[in-house]
Design a protein around this motif. Structure first.
Motif, PDB file in Angstrom:
ATOM      1  N   LEU A 485      -1.944   0.221  -2.368  1.00  0.00           N
ATOM      2  CA  LEU A 485      -0.780   0.386  -1.483  1.00  0.00           C
ATOM      3  C   LEU A 485      -0.792   1.519  -0.606  1.00  0.00           C
ATOM      4  O   LEU A 485       0.197   1.780  -0.080  1.00  0.00           O
ATOM      5  N   VAL A 488       1.196   0.404   2.507  1.00  0.00           N
ATOM      6  CA  VAL A 488       2.653   0.223   2.459  1.00  0.00           C
ATOM      7  C   VAL A 488       3.048   1.457   2.714  1.00  0.00           C
ATOM      8  O   VAL A 488       3.375   2.562   2.100  1.00  0.00           O
ATOM      9  N   GLN A 490       5.940   2.770   3.934  1.00  0.00           N
ATOM     10  CA  GLN A 490       7.105   3.369   3.696  1.00  0.00           C
ATOM     11  C   GLN A 490       7.488   3.879   2.041  1.00  0.00           C
ATOM     12  O   GLN A 490       8.693   4.561   1.767  1.00  0.00           O
ATOM     13  N   LEU A 491       6.468   3.755   1.597  1.00  0.00           N
ATOM     14  CA  LEU A 491       6.308   4.806   0.327  1.00  0.00           C
ATOM     15  C   LEU A 491       6.206   6.160   0.488  1.00  0.00           C
ATOM     16  O   LEU A 491       5.346   6.528   1.235  1.00  0.00           O
ATOM     17  N   PRO A 549      11.802   2.495  -6.167  1.00  0.00           N
ATOM     18  CA  PRO A 549      11.221   2.107  -4.881  1.00  0.00           C
ATOM     19  C   PRO A 549      12.168   1.212  -4.296  1.00  0.00           C
ATOM     20  O   PRO A 549      13.313   0.385  -4.994  1.00  0.00           O
ATOM     21  N   GLU A 553       9.460  -2.512  -1.237  1.00  0.00           N
ATOM     22  CA  GLU A 553       7.993  -2.098  -2.028  1.00  0.00           C
ATOM     23  C   GLU A 553       7.772  -2.976  -3.180  1.00  0.00           C
ATOM     24  O   GLU A 553       6.796  -2.681  -3.720  1.00  0.00           O
ATOM     25  N   CYS A 557       4.499  -4.426  -3.929  1.00  0.00           N
ATOM     26  CA  CYS A 557       3.247  -4.075  -4.845  1.00  0.00           C
ATOM     27  C   CYS A 557       2.798  -5.378  -5.753  1.00  0.00           C
ATOM     28  O   CYS A 557       1.963  -5.588  -6.150  1.00  0.00           O
TER      29      CYS A 557
END
Length: 567
Positions: A485, A488, A490-491, A549, A553, A557
């Protein structure tokens, strides 16, 4: 339920015994103002710390309902109490001595964003709360040091609970300010829709961060100041009128020289999907909550995604209406990211030229002359960005530093100069008119199919004893299934990855039956979180603290899990 004195006597009785005797302490104990529950005891002093929870009744906590009468206020209050408790216990961690993790006192470390967490859960129905923490049960070697644990549980912890979890011990004005800020942030989100905006950046906001590894606001940074042509004034219930830059729906281009703040503005907008704490500098930077940051992602897994909107006629006759690969290229990965973002229900794409596949974004005139359109399988994003907005109401905000082709398709052009934005839309359009626009033969716009049905393999469902490992904000390992991830962006917290791991397991074990589409699976997960709370996903073998999340997200995932196949 046993009393606190029972616990003290039990600890006296097992003092100097072998470490496993600590397991007899599991259970709930009534202290004067709260219940202490010893939920899990570590196997030895070098293992992961023991899990303990503190339960306070609504009557004892005594927080006014006005501080938690909406979901947003409740999450903000939970976040505030967790931060207060973390400050209270910090001076006592490792004051009790011993080997290994003896004396450790730990609780979730909150960042600048306000997230729903299982570490502190406030019950809006009765005002009670539960706080989960870690304690390293002390030992000398592997022999119980009960006197040290008694110091922790009877000398250190009661004062920390009293200081941080009871309303009468906290500053009422500060508590009210936490609720007020939450209410104002929600009001901005509502007004974005009413005023047809994708984002709002308040005048005076501090966007730059302290360092590349610190999310704290940069000292002496240039405060944000909106150009007059984009300035809007919003009326907030507590703050009152607040002015700032409103980014309208449509296609917005952010340009400027290097090191002038283009990416800094975009990064603030990326994180604007979350509320931020007071003092962060971005408290009033609010973005469409469904926004998705797009980028290229070499080598990512793609399973049965219809990328024909952007990719077609691949060599080898690959079917791009149901495209699968275990090793995506930059362009195919970014195309899949767009389609998966659409599937998740986004209303806004955020794109930085620096992290995009160049051939996916645009083809210049010279390249079109050398390589004919009929020989190019990629329909670049520039050819679809207007349709995404006009036909699907998906806006885009793009950072561009080298390609001017997007001037022709942009509704708004913002130039960053020394961290100050300037609206140059009219000038950019006038200059762009002197240059031919990007043109290419483009296939008709056709909405991709979102009828994908996920099916887990035995790696996710075939183990009686599930093992979960979270590696920071980079990846999750469920049994032997690794989900990467890193891209990604914006985690924002490792506990969100713990939440994703728990949701992945829940989906694989209970929701993915081959009949439900991916959208239906995520809908079920979100419904369960809404109705039962995030804590319902806590289970043995899974990480102890979860953060919720976003929907986007969860999709990201599940789409990146190599042990899910979509048909």
């Amino acid at each position: 339920m046993q009393s606190a004195n029972d616990l003290k006597q039990l600890l006296f009785n097992i003092n100097h015994k072998s470490y496993p005797a600590y397991k007899s302490a599991r259970g709930a104990y009534q202290f004067p103002n709260y219940i202490l529950s010893i939920d899990h005891v570590q196997g030895d002093p070098f293992a992961a710390p023991s899990r303990v929870s503190i339960h306070v009744t609504g009557k004892t906590a005594a927080f006014p309902p006005s501080l938690y009468d909406t979901y947003e206020k409740r999450i903000a209050l939970q976040d505030y109490l967790l931060r207060q408790f973390a400050r209270a216990i910090a001076p006592y961690s490792f004051r009790a001595k011993g080997s290994g993790k003896s004396g450790l006192l730990g609780v979730s470390r909150c960042g600048q964003e306000i997230l729903e967490r299982t570490a502190c859960v406030f019950n809006a129905a009765n005002g009670s709360l539960v706080l989960n923490m870690e304690i390293g049960f002390p030992a000398n070697g592997r022999t119980i040091a009960a006197q040290e644990l008694i110091r922790i549980l009877f000398d250190f912890l009661p004062g920390c609970v009293e200081k941080s979890l009871f309303y009468h011990s906290l500053n009422p004005k500060t508590c009210a300010a936490v609720a007020a800020l939450s209410e104002d942030q929600q009001a901005i989100r509502q007004q974005l829709k009413e005023k047809h905006l994708t984002a709002f950046v308040a005048d005076g906001a501090i966007l730059p961060r302290e360092t590349g590894v610190s999310d704290l606001p940069m000292k002496h940074a240039v405060p944000f100041s909106s150009p007059d042509t984009l300035r809007v004034t919003l009326d907030l219930p507590n703050h009152g009128p607040i002015s700032g830059m409103g980014i309208p729906l449509g296609v917005t281009l952010i340009v400027g020289g290097g090191f002038h703040g283009k990416s800094t503005l975009l990064q603030a907008l990326e994180m604007g999907v979350y509320n931020h704490i007071a003092g962060d500098g971005r408290e009033y930077v609010i973005t469409d909550a469904s926004a998705v940051k797009l980028r290229s992602e070499d080598s990512r897994n793609i399973s049965n995604v219809d990328i024909s909107l952007f990719i077609h006629d691949l060599p080898g006759k690959s079917d791009t209406t149901a495209f699968s690969t275990a090793d995506a290229s930059g362009s195919t990965s970014q195309a899949a990211n767009v389609i998966e973002g659409m599937e998740s229900g986004t209303g806004l794409f955020l794109i930085d030229e620096d992290t995009s596949a160049t051939n996916f974004m645009v083809r210049d005139e010279l390249m079109q002359r050398v390589v004919a359109d009929s020989e190019e399988p990629i329909t670049p994003f520039i050819s679809r960005v207007r349709d995404l907005y006009e036909k699907l109401e998906i806006s885009s905000i793009l950072v561009a530093g080298s390609s001017g082709s997007y001037f022709h398709v942009a509704d708004t052009v913002i130039q960053m100069k020394e961290y100050i934005p300037h609206d140059i839309t009219e000038r950019a359009k006038a200059i762009a008119a002197e240059f031919p626009p990007f043109t290419a033969s483009v296939r008709p716009f056709a909405l991709p199919s979102f009828q994908r049905h996920p099916l887990p393999d035995k790696v996710l469902t075939g183990s009686d004893r599930t093992k979960v490992k979270v590696m920071g904000q980079e990846s999750i390992l469920v049994n032997k299934s690794l989900t990467d991830l890193r891209a990604v962006e914006q985690l924002t917290d490792s506990e969100q990855l713990s939440g994703l791991a728990a949701l992945l397991l829940e989906a694989a074990e209970r929701a993915m039956d081959g009949k439900k589409t991916l959208i239906q699976v995520v809908d079920l997960l979100e419904k369960e979180m809404d109705e039962k709370g995030l804590s319902t996903f806590l289970a043995p073998g899974r990480p102890g603290d979860l953060a919720r999340p976003r929907r986007q997200e969860i999709f990201a995932c599940l789409n990146r899990c190599r042990n899910l196949k979509f048909r």
